[in-house]
Every structure is written in structure tokens, then in C-alpha cells.
Design a protein around this motif. Structure first.
Motif, PDB file in Angstrom:
ATOM      1  N   PRO A   6     -58.484 -12.969   3.000  1.00  0.00           N
ATOM      2  CA  PRO A   6     -57.807 -12.600   4.108  1.00  0.00           C
ATOM      3  C   PRO A   6     -58.162 -13.591   5.439  1.00  0.00           C
ATOM      4  O   PRO A   6     -59.307 -13.567   5.873  1.00  0.00           O
ATOM      5  CB  PRO A   6     -58.364 -10.866   4.215  1.00  0.00           C
ATOM      6  N   THR A   7     -56.906 -13.821   6.100  1.00  0.00           N
ATOM      7  CA  THR A   7     -57.432 -14.714   7.240  1.00  0.00           C
ATOM      8  C   THR A   7     -56.250 -14.278   8.303  1.00  0.00           C
ATOM      9  O   THR A   7     -55.175 -14.192   8.334  1.00  0.00           O
ATOM     10  CB  THR A   7     -56.761 -16.191   6.745  1.00  0.00           C
ATOM     11  N   ILE A   8     -56.871 -14.557   9.547  1.00  0.00           N
ATOM     12  CA  ILE A   8     -56.148 -14.317  10.691  1.00  0.00           C
ATOM     13  C   ILE A   8     -56.459 -15.229  11.875  1.00  0.00           C
ATOM     14  O   ILE A   8     -57.590 -15.671  11.826  1.00  0.00           O
ATOM     15  CB  ILE A   8     -56.559 -12.725  11.167  1.00  0.00           C
ATOM     16  N   SER A  36     -53.156 -21.343   4.908  1.00  0.00           N
ATOM     17  CA  SER A  36     -52.363 -20.656   3.839  1.00  0.00           C
ATOM     18  C   SER A  36     -52.652 -21.467   2.721  1.00  0.00           C
ATOM     19  O   SER A  36     -52.610 -20.700   1.526  1.00  0.00           O
ATOM     20  CB  SER A  36     -51.035 -20.631   4.268  1.00  0.00           C
ATOM     21  N   LEU A 120     -48.219  -5.132   6.639  1.00  0.00           N
ATOM     22  CA  LEU A 120     -48.952  -6.342   7.112  1.00  0.00           C
ATOM     23  C   LEU A 120     -50.242  -6.308   6.594  1.00  0.00           C
ATOM     24  O   LEU A 120     -50.867  -7.528   5.984  1.00  0.00           O
ATOM     25  CB  LEU A 120     -49.199  -6.579   8.580  1.00  0.00           C
ATOM     26  N   ARG A 121     -50.866  -5.081   6.328  1.00  0.00           N
ATOM     27  CA  ARG A 121     -52.320  -4.983   5.781  1.00  0.00           C
ATOM     28  C   ARG A 121     -52.291  -5.756   4.402  1.00  0.00           C
ATOM     29  O   ARG A 121     -53.377  -6.199   3.753  1.00  0.00           O
ATOM     30  CB  ARG A 121     -53.029  -3.657   6.080  1.00  0.00           C
ATOM     31  N   TRP A 124     -51.861  -9.340   4.264  1.00  0.00           N
ATOM     32  CA  TRP A 124     -53.121  -9.964   4.778  1.00  0.00           C
ATOM     33  C   TRP A 124     -54.363  -9.946   3.464  1.00  0.00           C
ATOM     34  O   TRP A 124     -54.903 -10.761   3.282  1.00  0.00           O
ATOM     35  CB  TRP A 124     -53.865  -9.259   6.120  1.00  0.00           C
ATOM     36  N   ARG A 125     -54.292  -8.732   2.864  1.00  0.00           N
ATOM     37  CA  ARG A 125     -55.378  -8.673   1.903  1.00  0.00           C
ATOM     38  C   ARG A 125     -54.940  -9.569   0.523  1.00  0.00           C
ATOM     39  O   ARG A 125     -55.667 -10.036  -0.318  1.00  0.00           O
ATOM     40  CB  ARG A 125     -55.628  -7.249   1.250  1.00  0.00           C
ATOM     41  N   VAL A 129     -51.568 -15.698   5.595  1.00  0.00           N
ATOM     42  CA  VAL A 129     -52.149 -15.624   6.672  1.00  0.00           C
ATOM     43  C   VAL A 129     -51.556 -15.013   7.926  1.00  0.00           C
ATOM     44  O   VAL A 129     -50.127 -15.324   8.125  1.00  0.00           O
ATOM     45  CB  VAL A 129     -52.546 -17.225   7.142  1.00  0.00           C
ATOM     46  N   LEU A 130     -52.151 -14.139   8.627  1.00  0.00           N
ATOM     47  CA  LEU A 130     -51.532 -13.531   9.959  1.00  0.00           C
ATOM     48  C   LEU A 130     -51.947 -14.324  11.020  1.00  0.00           C
ATOM     49  O   LEU A 130     -53.177 -14.580  11.299  1.00  0.00           O
ATOM     50  CB  LEU A 130     -52.101 -12.060  10.007  1.00  0.00           C
ATOM     51  N   TRP A 140     -53.707  -7.514  16.064  1.00  0.00           N
ATOM     52  CA  TRP A 140     -54.697  -7.328  14.970  1.00  0.00           C
ATOM     53  C   TRP A 140     -55.974  -6.723  15.313  1.00  0.00           C
ATOM     54  O   TRP A 140     -56.572  -6.221  14.212  1.00  0.00           O
ATOM     55  CB  TRP A 140     -54.858  -8.721  14.363  1.00  0.00           C
ATOM     56  N   PHE A 162     -57.339  -4.095  12.064  1.00  0.00           N
ATOM     57  CA  PHE A 162     -57.649  -4.963  10.980  1.00  0.00           C
ATOM     58  C   PHE A 162     -58.992  -5.656  11.380  1.00  0.00           C
ATOM     59  O   PHE A 162     -59.913  -5.770  10.423  1.00  0.00           O
ATOM     60  CB  PHE A 162     -56.705  -6.287  10.783  1.00  0.00           C
TER      61      PHE A 162
END
Length: 242
Positions: A6-8, A36, A120-121, A124-125, A129-130, A140, A162
Motif C-alpha cells: 500500500p503506497t501513498i 504503481s 479508497l481504503r 490502497w490495500r 497508489v494514492l 490521507w 490511513f
């Protein structure tokens, strides 16, 4: 393809004036696309413009920027209504979700009405990529400083959470940002808070901050913590220039 964790990418940047167009995607958004892991096809980026009221003229500029970058850009508009009954499925069709700036307070209120946070959660999981800029960064986190309510900065504490930190944006370009963050952290209104100058971004894997990056020659990133005496302390982070 999807990101391997999971990436932000939380930023105070991502766009620049185009040479022949109004707008181009800058290095921070390109970095989010790289993270991504997409290859062998055109990347799919979903832009969410809730914080500025889903302005169609802005979307036209982003569509043009997407063509220049070689990406497919779509928009998750919530005004006047969502594009689908299956928001989770819509978001999952993309490699990157990029949230634009504006009013984070309004963004969070509208998202809550449509339960977009849950969609969105899940994305993300699943490795989407958010990312985003300004309001699209603060959303976030647990909360952050904002001018959503007027020129005097206030603190929101109802972010999606998050990332279990506070967030400060435009740290070098708006004089009141730094002292407002420090006061909120010292008072315990915000937890440990991660901040970016204009052009800088923070990359998280899961909830761990793994790197600070910048699309500018200048611009930094910082962590503000509350010390045992109840004062705020700021640490500058090492930053990589993209």
C-alpha cells in the motif's frame, strides 16, 4: 499491475505550467505512476477534484496533460452525482488516484456522504497508489492545517487516517503554516506531523514514511514532534531530488 505494498504519495506539488498547454504533470505525479509498477500499457490515473468543486475546465487541462504524458486520465466527479453506483470498482480500475487541492474540509464532508473513504481504503490495500496535493495530501492523514474556513488557518482532525500522523502543506510559501503546525502539535491537537515545502512529497509504504522527494531544486520536508516538556520540535528530513 499494482504497487507491491500500500503506497501513498502526499505532496505540495505535482503540476507545472506547460510549454504549449496550460498544464503538465510534474515529477511528483510521474513518480506516483512509477511506484504503481505499471508497464506494457498506458497508465490509468484517476483524478479526484472534489476539493475544488469538480471544475470541468480544470479537468480539460488535466486531460490534455494526460495526453502529453501518455496516460489515460479519468475523473471521479461527485457533483452533481457520482459516475457509478460502484465507487470501489471504479477506483480499483486505476493505477493511481491523484486528489487535487482546494478545501479539505469540504472534500471530507462530501466524501463521507458517499463513503468514498471506504472505496479508497480498499483500493490502497489492493495496490492502487494514492496521492495528491495540498487538500489531496492532508486527506490521507489524521488531520492538518487548512484555510478551508477562511484566511486564518485552522486545524482539521477528521482526515481519513490511513496515515496516523498530522500533515502540513505549503510549509515554505505561506508564513502561517509552520507556526500553526507547531502550535497544534505542542497542544496535542495534532499527533506527530509530517510537512512539505512546495514541490516536495512524502512517500509511504503502508504507514511507514520511507522517503522524501522533491520536483524542485529547493524545497524540503520535515517532521514535527511534541517533546516530553510539551514543546514542539522540528526535524528536517533528507530529501531526494527527482
Amino acid at each position: 499491475m499494482a504497487a507491491d505494498q500500500p503506497t501513498i504519495v502526499a505532496t505540495s506539488g505535482g503540476f507545472r505550467t506547460g510549454r504549449r498547454t496550460n498544464l503538465e504533470f510534474h515529477k511528483l505525479v510521474h513518480h506516483a505512476v512509477d511506484l504503481s509498477g505499471v508497464h506494457g500499457r498506458r497508465p490509468r490515473l484517476c483524478h479526484v477534484g472534489t476539493a475544488s468543486g469538480d471544475q470541468r475546465s480544470w479537468h480539460a487541462d488535466l486531460d490534455e496533460a494526460g495526453r502529453l504524458a501518455g496516460w489515460d486520465v479519468s475523473h471521479l466527479n461527485l457533483f452533481p452525482m457520482p459516475p457509478t453506483d460502484d465507487l470501489a470498482g471504479f477506483v480499483r480500475e486505476h493505477d493511481v488516484v491523484w486528489v487535487g487541492g482546494g478545501s479539505v474540509a469540504n472534500l471530507l464532508a462530501v466524501w463521507a456522504v458517499h463513503d468514498l473513504g471506504g472505496a479508497l481504503r480498499a483500493a490502497w490495500r489492493a495496490g492502487v497508489v494514492l496521492g495528491g496535493v495540498s487538500a489531496g495530501s492532508i486527506c490521507w492523514f489524521a488531520g492538518g492545517t487548512t484555510d478551508s474556513f477562511g484566511p486564518e488557518l485552522r486545524v482539521v482532525t477528521n482526515g481519513l487516517g490511513f496515515l496516523p500522523y498530522g500533515n502540513g502543506v505549503h510549509y515554505d510559501s505561506e508564513a502561517l503554516r509552520r507556526p500553526t503546525v507547531h502550535r497544534a502539535v505542542a497542544d496535542g491537537v495534532l499527533p506527530e506531523t509530517h510537512c512539505t515545502d512546495d514541490g516536495a512529497g512524502l512517500v509511504y509504504r503502508g504507514t511507514e514514511l520511507v522517503e522524501a522527494v522533491s520536483e524542485r531544486a529547493g524545497g524540503g520536508a520535515y517532521v514535527v514532534r511534541r517533546d516530553p516538556s510539551g514543546c514542539s520540535q522540528e526535524e528536517s528530513l533528507d530529501i531526494r531530488r527527482l
